[in-house]
Design a protein around this motif. Structure first.
Motif: not given
Length: 125
Positions: A114-119
């Motif tokens: 699972y990955w987040g959307q990034g920052t």
């Protein structure tokens, strides 16, 4: 549904600090390795730091050791990345990643799951 939501990126001067947060919802992190990788322009994907209940934590690259620290708050289901003494080469998009039943070392090399959307982190004067 598993979601990883990052926050805390921004623009910082060289030598400065940032703290990134990743809140996980839809999953309890007991059996997960979770942490951060980054996409750096011209360098591709690079593991940053991961933590798990089973095998502790690691900082993936020597260039980050002593400057980056990962921690977790199990009550909040949140992982943090404290970044100090930031350098222009730390500029990139930082992603939270999590995967069950794997090791922090494996996630450093290949952060699938699972990955987040990034920052976005920009280190510039």
């Amino acid at each position: 549904q598993v979601q990883l939501v990052e926050s805390g990126g921004g623009l910082v001067q060289p030598g400065g600090s940032l703290r990134l947060s990743c809140e996980a919802t839809g999953v309890t992190l007991d059996n997960y390795a979770i942490g951060w990788f980054r996409q750096v322009p011209g360098k591709g994907r690079e593991g940053v730091s991961f933590i798990s209940s089973s095998d502790g934590s690691t900082v993936c690259a020597d260039s980050m050791k002593g400057r980056f620290t990962i921690s977790r708050d199990n009550a909040k289901n949140t992982v943090y990345l404290e970044m100090n003494s930031l350098k222009p080469e730390d500029t990139g998009v930082y992603y939270c990643a999590a995967r069950a039943w794997t090791t922090v070392q494996t996630m450093c090399i290949n952060p699938v799951g699972y990955w987040g959307q990034g920052t976005q982190v920009i280190v510039s004067s």
